[in-house]
Design a protein around this motif. Structure first.
Motif: not given
Length: 344
Positions: A328-332
């Motif tokens: 999902r793009g990281g930082n999650q």
């Protein structure tokens, strides 16, 4: 009754050769050019126009006279030799020659000694036909000072981090912890996970398993170099040591993989705590050579026994969740799915 230019809100035309050139434009183009010039200085910039035939300024906005501490009449008609030092004039000419060669817009950086003070500017130049060269001046002196102060502060933080990490290594020698991150190793993690499963099974309570990955791709991590990778791993170690309880277990379980066992914690509480960790991570400063590398994590949260009731299934579920966070793009923070039994 006639309406003057000032009554209509249009800036009076500039004097001199450039004013004559503007006057030759169509009425709408003329008005648009004047309005554009009037908008520039309120934005903190200045404009000058130079004749290509003789190198003299034919127009200078009001901020230029303050810049060179001269009246407008002295700016218009002057050359760079009248206003600047010889080395500064050479830099100006070099930038102007680049514009003429490219016949397009060119941005350059200039440092000028003005009033006994060194000041820095970005100057964007563009040709006006074949007769004039327009330049938009924006001062960067204070911005550069702030950048310099920030650079020194980051260098101080870097030195402090290095000293603290070395002290930690000296203190934990022989403790069985990872030398880089200061966290438990894979062997201790596997033992702790088995104990937690046994304890939770006997006492009918939950615990959470969080799998954590550094968001930087393997390619980017490789480009950063070994020392930068070490700084990132040290940063994750500091974050996890500072944000886990004594009863929890924070471990390094792979090259760029970490895991946290949250004893007696359910899925909702684990998610809230890891979301807080994620936000704190974004504010964490990891420095190398005076540059903040940035630190971003993907976290996958699973729970025992709701997500899975066996060790291998729990590990697989948390790994799948962290991979989904990265997808999902990281930082999650992503929760592992909870299987539902189908009643026959």
């Amino acid at each position: 009754m006639d309406t003057t230019a000032s009554d209509s809100g249009v800036t009076p035309p500039p004097a001199g050769l450039f004013g004559q050139w503007l006057g030759g434009l169509g009425s709408r183009e003329h008005e648009a050019a004047l309005r554009l010039l009037s908008l520039i200085e309120p934005q903190g910039s200045m404009v000058s126009v130079k004749s290509l035939a003789n190198g003299r300024y034919v127009y200078a906005s009001s901020g230029m006279d303050m810049l060179f501490d001269k009246g407008e009449a002295q700016i218009v008609g002057s050359t760079d030799n009248d206003l600047m030092r010889a080395d500064e004039v050479v830099a100006m000419r070099r930038a102007e020659q680049s514009v003429l060669a490219q016949r397009g817009m060119v941005l350059s950086e200039h440092k000028l000694e003005l009033g006994g003070r060194r000041r820095e500017f970005t100057v964007t130049r563009a040709p006006i036909g074949t007769e004039y060269l327009m330049a938009l001046w924006t001062e960067r002196t204070e911005e550069r000072h702030r950048e310099s102060h920030l650079q020194r502060a980051l260098q101080q933080i870097e030195q402090q981090q290095k000293a603290l990490e070395q002290l930690r290594r000296d203190l934990q020698k022989g403790s069985g912890r990872d030398d880089v991150s200061g966290l438990y190793l894979r062997a201790q993690f596997d033992d702790q996970l088995l104990r937690e499963i046994d304890l939770s099974t006997r006492e009918h309570r939950e615990f959470a398993l969080v799998m954590i990955a550094i968001d930087a791709s393997p390619t980017k991590m490789g480009e950063l170099g070994a020392e930068a990778q070490q700084r990132m791993l040290e940063g994750v170690g500091r974050m996890l040591r500072a944000n886990t309880r004594a009863m929890d277990a924070a471990c390094r379980v792979g090259e760029e993989r970490f895991a946290v066992l949250l004893s007696g914690v359910g899925l909702a509480t684990a998610h809230a705590r890891m979301e807080q960790l994620r936000r704190q991570c974004m504010a964490q400063i990891v420095v190398l050579n005076g540059e903040d590398l940035g630190l971003s994590l993907s976290l996958g949260v699973a729970s025992f026994p709701h997500t899975a009731s066996r060790q291998e299934d729990l590990l697989a579920a948390s790994e799948a969740a962290v991979l989904e966070a990265q997808r999902r793009g990281g930082n999650q923070v992503v929760l592992a799915s909870i299987p539902f039994a189908v009643l026959s």
